[in-house]
Design a protein around this motif. Structure first.
Motif, mmCIF file in Angstrom:
data_model
loop_
_atom_site.group_PDB
_atom_site.id
_atom_site.type_symbol
_atom_site.label_atom_id
_atom_site.label_comp_id
_atom_site.label_asym_id
_atom_site.label_seq_id
_atom_site.Cartn_x
_atom_site.Cartn_y
_atom_site.Cartn_z
ATOM 1 N N ILE C 210 25.600 45.135 25.313
ATOM 2 C CA ILE C 210 26.703 44.994 26.259
ATOM 3 C C ILE C 210 27.965 45.683 25.748
ATOM 4 O O ILE C 210 28.591 46.474 26.455
ATOM 5 C CB ILE C 210 26.997 43.500 26.529
ATOM 6 C CG1 ILE C 210 25.862 42.889 27.338
ATOM 7 C CG2 ILE C 210 28.322 43.329 27.261
ATOM 8 C CD1 ILE C 210 25.952 41.395 27.490
ATOM 9 N N LEU C 211 28.323 45.409 24.493
ATOM 10 C CA LEU C 211 29.606 45.932 24.016
ATOM 11 C C LEU C 211 29.576 47.450 23.898
ATOM 12 O O LEU C 211 30.578 48.124 24.189
ATOM 13 C CB LEU C 211 30.008 45.270 22.692
ATOM 14 C CG LEU C 211 29.310 45.638 21.400
ATOM 15 C CD1 LEU C 211 30.013 46.802 20.721
ATOM 16 C CD2 LEU C 211 29.310 44.446 20.464
ATOM 17 N N SER C 212 28.425 47.997 23.509
ATOM 18 C CA SER C 212 28.370 49.452 23.390
ATOM 19 C C SER C 212 28.318 50.100 24.769
ATOM 20 O O SER C 212 28.954 51.126 25.011
ATOM 21 C CB SER C 212 27.152 49.861 22.567
ATOM 22 O OG SER C 212 25.977 49.336 23.121
ATOM 23 N N LEU C 213 27.573 49.469 25.686
ATOM 24 C CA LEU C 213 27.488 50.015 27.041
ATOM 25 C C LEU C 213 28.880 50.078 27.672
ATOM 26 O O LEU C 213 29.288 51.122 28.193
ATOM 27 C CB LEU C 213 26.563 49.150 27.902
ATOM 28 C CG LEU C 213 26.513 49.525 29.378
ATOM 29 C CD1 LEU C 213 25.745 50.832 29.563
ATOM 30 C CD2 LEU C 213 25.868 48.436 30.208
ATOM 31 N N ILE C 214 29.614 48.971 27.585
ATOM 32 C CA ILE C 214 30.924 48.930 28.240
ATOM 33 C C ILE C 214 31.922 49.821 27.513
ATOM 34 O O ILE C 214 32.694 50.550 28.148
ATOM 35 C CB ILE C 214 31.414 47.472 28.350
ATOM 36 C CG1 ILE C 214 30.501 46.730 29.318
ATOM 37 C CG2 ILE C 214 32.862 47.421 28.806
ATOM 38 C CD1 ILE C 214 30.787 45.271 29.464
ATOM 39 N N GLY C 215 31.883 49.800 26.180
ATOM 40 C CA GLY C 215 32.780 50.672 25.415
ATOM 41 C C GLY C 215 32.567 52.130 25.792
ATOM 42 O O GLY C 215 33.519 52.867 26.066
ATOM 43 N N CYS C 216 31.302 52.552 25.825
ATOM 44 C CA CYS C 216 30.992 53.954 26.135
ATOM 45 C C CYS C 216 31.321 54.271 27.596
ATOM 46 O O CYS C 216 31.858 55.331 27.910
ATOM 47 C CB CYS C 216 29.529 54.251 25.880
ATOM 48 S SG CYS C 216 29.090 54.181 24.149
ATOM 49 N N TYR C 217 31.018 53.315 28.479
ATOM 50 C CA TYR C 217 31.268 53.537 29.897
ATOM 51 C C TYR C 217 32.751 53.765 30.156
ATOM 52 O O TYR C 217 33.139 54.724 30.828
ATOM 53 C CB TYR C 217 30.758 52.332 30.693
ATOM 54 C CG TYR C 217 31.307 52.261 32.092
ATOM 55 C CD1 TYR C 217 30.790 53.082 33.094
ATOM 56 C CD2 TYR C 217 32.345 51.402 32.413
ATOM 57 C CE1 TYR C 217 31.303 53.042 34.375
ATOM 58 C CE2 TYR C 217 32.866 51.353 33.684
ATOM 59 C CZ TYR C 217 32.341 52.177 34.670
ATOM 60 O OH TYR C 217 32.848 52.132 35.919
ATOM 61 N N LYS C 218 33.580 52.867 29.599
ATOM 62 C CA LYS C 218 35.023 52.981 29.821
ATOM 63 C C LYS C 218 35.547 54.291 29.245
ATOM 64 O O LYS C 218 36.424 54.931 29.828
ATOM 65 C CB LYS C 218 35.743 51.793 29.175
ATOM 66 C CG LYS C 218 35.640 50.524 30.004
ATOM 67 C CD LYS C 218 36.460 50.656 31.280
ATOM 68 C CE LYS C 218 36.298 49.434 32.160
ATOM 69 N NZ LYS C 218 36.880 49.660 33.480
ATOM 70 N N GLY C 219 35.019 54.668 28.085
ATOM 71 C CA GLY C 219 35.457 55.923 27.485
ATOM 72 C C GLY C 219 35.021 57.115 28.310
ATOM 73 O O GLY C 219 35.779 58.049 28.554
ATOM 74 N N PHE C 220 33.769 57.051 28.769
ATOM 75 C CA PHE C 220 33.171 58.195 29.442
ATOM 76 C C PHE C 220 33.892 58.529 30.743
ATOM 77 O O PHE C 220 33.983 59.685 31.127
ATOM 78 C CB PHE C 220 31.699 57.894 29.722
ATOM 79 C CG PHE C 220 30.849 59.119 29.839
ATOM 80 C CD1 PHE C 220 30.409 59.779 28.704
ATOM 81 C CD2 PHE C 220 30.494 59.627 31.078
ATOM 82 C CE1 PHE C 220 29.636 60.909 28.798
ATOM 83 C CE2 PHE C 220 29.715 60.768 31.183
ATOM 84 C CZ PHE C 220 29.288 61.409 30.027
ATOM 85 N N TYR C 221 34.405 57.501 31.421
ATOM 86 C CA TYR C 221 35.065 57.752 32.697
ATOM 87 C C TYR C 221 36.581 57.634 32.587
ATOM 88 O O TYR C 221 37.255 57.225 33.523
ATOM 89 C CB TYR C 221 34.507 56.821 33.775
ATOM 90 C CG TYR C 221 33.083 57.186 34.103
ATOM 91 C CD1 TYR C 221 32.792 58.343 34.826
ATOM 92 C CD2 TYR C 221 32.014 56.419 33.641
ATOM 93 C CE1 TYR C 221 31.487 58.707 35.096
ATOM 94 C CE2 TYR C 221 30.708 56.776 33.907
ATOM 95 C CZ TYR C 221 30.453 57.924 34.633
ATOM 96 O OH TYR C 221 29.170 58.288 34.896
ATOM 97 N N THR C 222 37.115 57.954 31.415
ATOM 98 C CA THR C 222 38.557 57.926 31.222
ATOM 99 C C THR C 222 39.217 59.071 31.993
ATOM 100 O O THR C 222 38.706 60.184 32.008
ATOM 101 C CB THR C 222 38.901 58.095 29.735
ATOM 102 O OG1 THR C 222 38.289 57.044 29.016
ATOM 103 C CG2 THR C 222 40.400 58.057 29.508
ATOM 104 N N THR C 223 40.357 58.766 32.638
ATOM 105 C CA THR C 223 41.164 59.831 33.230
ATOM 106 C C THR C 223 42.602 59.565 32.847
ATOM 107 O O THR C 223 42.956 58.449 32.478
ATOM 108 C CB THR C 223 41.062 59.822 34.770
ATOM 109 O OG1 THR C 223 41.307 58.488 35.214
ATOM 110 C CG2 THR C 223 39.722 60.294 35.269
ATOM 111 N N GLY C 224 43.407 60.607 32.902
ATOM 112 C CA GLY C 224 44.844 60.400 32.749
ATOM 113 C C GLY C 224 45.358 60.517 31.335
ATOM 114 O O GLY C 224 46.225 59.742 30.942
ATOM 115 N N GLY C 225 44.816 61.432 30.570
ATOM 116 C CA GLY C 225 45.396 61.791 29.286
ATOM 117 C C GLY C 225 45.418 60.666 28.275
ATOM 118 O O GLY C 225 44.614 59.731 28.344
ATOM 119 N N ALA C 226 46.385 60.763 27.357
ATOM 120 C CA ALA C 226 46.443 59.818 26.241
ATOM 121 C C ALA C 226 46.666 58.399 26.738
ATOM 122 O O ALA C 226 46.111 57.446 26.209
ATOM 123 C CB ALA C 226 47.557 60.230 25.292
#
Lengths: 246, 499, 256
Positions: C210-226
């Motif tokens: 769960i934690l890796s899936l959500i961590g990667c998911y949130k990172g993978f669909y990041t928008t809007g710079g820093a």
């Protein structure tokens, strides 16, 4: 040979590319100019299959990439090298590993052979003794050079440059321009450069194309474009000059 | 910390984790101990409220086994007790369900009987059970008492309630006071006498009660018996009278015998010689006598029997297994097959001899380095693959609870392996590492065997997964295995119709 | 009226969309999980990052969890003379619940957030696009190793945490509060079964997923710079923590 045929693309209902027809001559440097945020990057990303068009065809050496699956698309992509705007170096790897990355992924070469190629490619972009530095330790210009070395690693036939001179000081801009020309001459690759830097464009381009409101409104040699009667193009060229003076 | 490589750090954590897991499982569980050996006994209880499976069976507070299945039989609870093999129980052992602590954990206690009674064996039933008052029963008894008290108080309050009741109560109290006063006076006047009378009375009633309670049944029976006995004695007397009369007259064979002088003499002589023989044997005369009397003989005999027993026991433990397994390699669509002979001299130790047919064959790699006149060095790797060549494995394995460590020759190269058994051996996870060639990555293999039914298992895993020759592949497959016992019975089954 | 519905329904629709996206992301992970090449070096690197580098944090939290649990249960049990049960209470609570959950939460805070930040940064600096242009699938290269490593390492961290937690409980119970050590351990052996430990470890593997899936998911669909990266990181930690606790209830209901 790259041909774009009737490419259309909208994001959230807003037309970014509207019926683009563009043929890129092989073995030449083609520069696509236009306003920032005017869809130039989107156009470039279409060519390498990062973005798929809503409609239209993209022919790479006679193959329509818009219908390919990921596996076949990856084969086509191996003909490309791309230099991103901020170089997009992997910041978890040092310079050497960055350049070696495509080699490790797609060749069966041994470590020593890869090392030799990496040195050679870095030398080709004018860098020496940087393999152990991390990307964060490099200046913007050096990062671009490393990015180019990585793009060149697999000896691509087509090299894409996304805003290569943005964010660089004028001296560095000049150096990068020279590097693009030199690279093209040495490798004979087809180069496609996205830019809004007019000076740089006329220094390096064999062909200039202008993208405006989702359409190609002008295409020709630098001389032809400079002499154009199209007011929008004229305005763009001249304003750019003014901006530089300011 | 940075002195260690990533591999070393991860490896250390994984090993530490496995060690802790095995350690904790061993301390906490009773894996491998109680399930091996032992025998089952049955016992019928009226009620096993609160008794759980796998709770302990104790004698004098020492655990001697575990409670097995609890089932219903004719309205009673049939409990299986799994008793450790070294515990000897006799037929007159009794079983009690006891409660431990205020939290009420239930366990079964056995009270051993006399040691002379016959021993209980696998499948026997313990006949004696003792029902104890448990918490529930005590509670319900207390409930009854409480009810009674409540009834009493209710009627009392009925009596006491209301004006009439109050009046009555008052008059009772008045009367009582008067009576008490009189009594008091009387008592004071006759103090000593009364005390004595009361004492006598209580003594008498005590005795009476004891007698009545303890012996009422007995007394009744004694009376009945005495009556019956006297009747029989009467009959007997009559018959005896008749017989003696007949014997005296020499009638009947017994009569003749007793009366004939010669017979008596013969009998005496026979008895004498018999006595003689037994005396001789006792004194160690004659072969039989010597044999019987010689301590050494007895010892020898015992030893012989013991060693035969030992031998038989060892044969029993010595097991052999034959195993065939086929793995379908998904990457190359080939089949890799194994024929395994497992020899198991002890429960926790065995040897593995294995032939492996690997479609990838045996690979030999030669590397050439050439330097041309420009000083450029080129490398060339020549790989030769010998197809159709069998590989050979020979390993020694030792099992510690759920973990098996193996080592020796694996697929014709040195290597080691590790198996972890789960869910009572239904599932086996295994890891193999071999072919430690310094130039190429070692051959590693992970897999899982699942055996849903005896003799057959399914296998799946990932073979040669760090290979740098692209020979890595997932595999799925199946296998069958038989022990020598199975093969024996199979053979006899086959040969039967021929005979 | 319609606007009211729209207003009330929007978060719900957003939630549905998010859920759908995670499922699609999960599908692509599943698809790339079994495709070559298998990135064992990357997995190892992530195993070091998720596993050994989180060890100290996990050890500290594990020890103090066991210690505080021993103190609290001691004061409770002393009221009716059940001090002997302190050990068993600590052992059961830690192996079944606190070990897996606290370990997962600590790793979420340390590694889950780092996953979101690292992948998010790669997204906004076009490194993910660069991977595509070099014919390397970023899900396979970045996400699968992190998920696999987390699933593998969480049980190992948890078993270590279980052990150190019980040891902490033992220290407080036996050394500080003077509970008889024999009784303390005997009650643990009486009441704790292997399944408690194993089920706790299975849980922790699920939490790792769960934690890796959500961590990667949130990172993978990041928008809007820093700024987007910062937001993605925070969201990843919150979402993963909540999901872990919620799923813990259901896992417990199914297992025990």
């Amino acid at each position: 040979m790259i041909e774009l045929k009737k490419i259309k693309k909208s994001f959230n209902g807003q037309k970014v590319l509207d019926d683009i027809d563009l043929t890129i001559e092989p073995g030449k440097i083609t520069v696509i100019i236009g306003q920032s945020g005017g869809g130039k990057s989107v156009l470039l990303k279409h060519m390498i299959g990062l973005i798929r068009p809503d409609s239209g065809k993209i022919m790479i050496d006679g193959v329509d990439t818009t219908t390919l699956g990921e596996k076949e698309l990856n084969e086509v992509r191996k003909k490309f090298g791309m230099l991103f705007q901020d170089a997009a170096l992997f910041d978890s790897m040092n310079v050497g590993d960055n350049v070696a990355f495509p080699l490790k992924e797609h060749t069966k070469l041994k470590g020593r052979e890869i090392k030799a190629i990496v040195e050679k490619k870095l030398l080709q972009v004018g860098l020496k003794d940087v393999t152990h530095k991390m990307p964060s330790e490099l200046s913007g210009g050096m990062r671009k050079r490393v990015g180019l070395a990585r793009a060149l690693a697999l000896d691509p036939k087509i090299i894409l440059f996304d805003e290569p001179t943005t964010g660089l000081d004028p001296i560095m801009c000049d150096a990068v321009d020279k590097l693009i020309v030199k690279t093209q001459q040495e490798t004979g690759a087809t180069c496609i450069v996205i830019s809004h830097d007019i000076d740089s464009t006329f220094r390096i381009a064999h062909t200039v194309a202008m993208l405006y409101h989702g359409k190609i409104i002008e295409k020709g040699t630098p001389e032809e474009v400079k002499a154009t009667g199209n007011p929008v193009v004229r305005q763009f060229i001249e304003r750019k000059v003014e901006d530089n003076n300011f | 910390m940075s002195k260690f490589s990533a591999e070393a750090k991860v490896g250390l954590l994984v090993v530490a984790g496995i060690v802790i897991l095995v350690f904790m499982s061993m301390r906490v569980g009773d894996i491998g101990f109680s399930r091996n050996g032992g025998y089952s006994l049955y016992v019928l209880f009226d009620s096993v409220t609160g008794l759980a499976e796998d709770t302990s069976v104790e004698i004098a507070g020492v655990e001697v086994g575990r409670v097995g299945k609890i089932a219903l039989q004719n309205g009673k609870a049939l409990v299986t007790l799994k008793i450790r093999p070294e515990i000897r129980l006799t037929e007159d052992v009794s079983a009690i369900i006891r409660t431990r602590g205020i939290l009420g954990d239930k366990f079964v206690e056995l009270i051993p009987g006399s040691s002379t009674s016959p021993a209980l064996a696998e499948g026997d039933t313990i006949k004696k059970t003792i029902s104890t008052i448990d918490m529930d029963m005590m509670m319900s008894a207390l409930g009854d008492v409480a009810n009674d008290i409540k009834k009493l108080t209710t009627s009392l309050s009925n009596v006491a309630g209301g004006q009439s009741g109050e009046d009555a109560l008052r008059s009772i109290i008045d009367n009582s006071r008067e009576m008490l006063e009189t009594l008091n006076k009387t008592v004071q006047e006759n103090n000593e006498d009364v005390t004595r009378i009361i004492a006598n009375f209580s003594e008498f009633s005590e005795q009476l009660k004891e007698m009545g309670n303890a012996n009422s049944e007995d007394i009744r029976m004694i009376v009945a018996n005495v009556r019956q006995a006297s009747e029989m004695v009467e009959d007997l007397m009559l018959g005896m009278g008749e017989i003696t009369a007949k014997i005296n007259n020499g009638e009947g064979s017994l009569g003749k015998l007793v009366n004939d002088e010669e017979t008596v003499e013969n009998l005496n002589a026979a008895l004498a010689s018999l006595k003689n023989v037994s005396e001789k044997i006792d004194n160690g005369e004659g072969t039989l006598g010597r044999l019987v009397n010689d301590e050494e003989t007895v010892e020898n005999l015992n030893e012989t029997l013991e060693s035969i027993n030992d031998f038989l026991a060892q044969q029993e433990r010595f097991k052999t297994y034959l195993d065939y397994k086929a793995e379908y390699l998904t990457d190359t669509s080939d089949i890799k097959s194994y024929v395994t002979l497992k020899i198991q001299p002890k429960e926790d130790k065995y040897y593995i001899l294995q032939l492996v047919d690997d479609p990838r064959g045996k690979k030999t790699v030669t590397e050439y380095t050439r330097t041309d006149k420009n000083g450029n060095t080129t490398y060339e790797r020549v790989e030769e693959v010998e197809k159709d060549k069998l590989k050979f494995s020979a390993q020694i394995a030792k099992r510690y609870h759920d973990v098996v460590l193996r080592g020796g020759i694996i697929e014709s190269t040195g290597g080691f392996g590790l198996d972890y058994y789960l869910f009572e051996d239904y599932l086996k996870l295994s890891f193999d590492a071999f072919d430690f060639d310094p130039d190429t990555n070692a051959h590693l293999k992970i897999g899982a065997d699942f055996s849903p039914i005896k003799h057959i298992y399914l296998t799946a895993g990932y073979d040669d997964f760090i290979s740098d020759n692209d020979t890595d592949s997932f595999f799925i497959g199946a296998g069958i295995n038989f022990s020598d016992e199975d093969i024996k019975s199979l053979m006899s089954g086959i040969s039967m119709p021929v005979q | 009226m319609l606007r009211l519905f729209e207003f009330a329904g929007r978060p719900f629709i957003y939630l549905l969309e998010e859920f759908g996206r995670i499922l699609l992301f999960l599908l692509s992970i599943a698809a790339w999980l079994f495709r070559k090449p298998f990135r064992l070096k990357e997995i190892l690197k992530q195993m070091e990052f998720v596993g050994t580098n989180s060890l100290v944090v996990v050890l500290i939290t594990g020890t103090f969890t066991g210690m505080v649990l021993a103190i609290q249960s001691y004061y409770g049990f002393r009221k009716f003379g059940g001090e002997s049960l302190v050990g068993a209470t600590v052992a059961l609570a830690i192996t079944r619940e606190l070990g897996p959950v606290f370990t997962a939460l600590m790793v979420t805070g340390r590694a889950g957030s780092a996953m979101a930040a690292a992948i998010g940064t790669m997204r906004v600096t076009e490194q993910i696009d660069a991977l595509y242009t070099m014919s390397v699938n970023p899900v396979q290269y970045l996400v699968v190793p992190r998920v696999v490593a987390s699933i593998i390492m969480l049980p190992f961290l948890t078993i270590v945490s279980d052990f150190i937690g019980i040891a902490g409980g033992y220290f407080v119970g036996v050394k500080l509060l003077d509970i008889n050590s024999g009784i303390f351990m005997a009650r643990i052996y009486d009441l704790l079964v292997v399944d408690d430990i194993i089920n706790g470890l299975i849980k922790s593997a699920v939490f790792g997923f769960i934690l890796s899936l959500i961590g990667c998911y949130k990172g993978f669909y990041t928008t809007g710079g820093a700024e987007g990266v910062g937001k993605a990181t925070t969201q990843a930690v919150v979402m993963a923590s909540v999901t872990i606790l919620v799923s813990d209830y259901f896992l417990t209901a199914v297992m025990f």
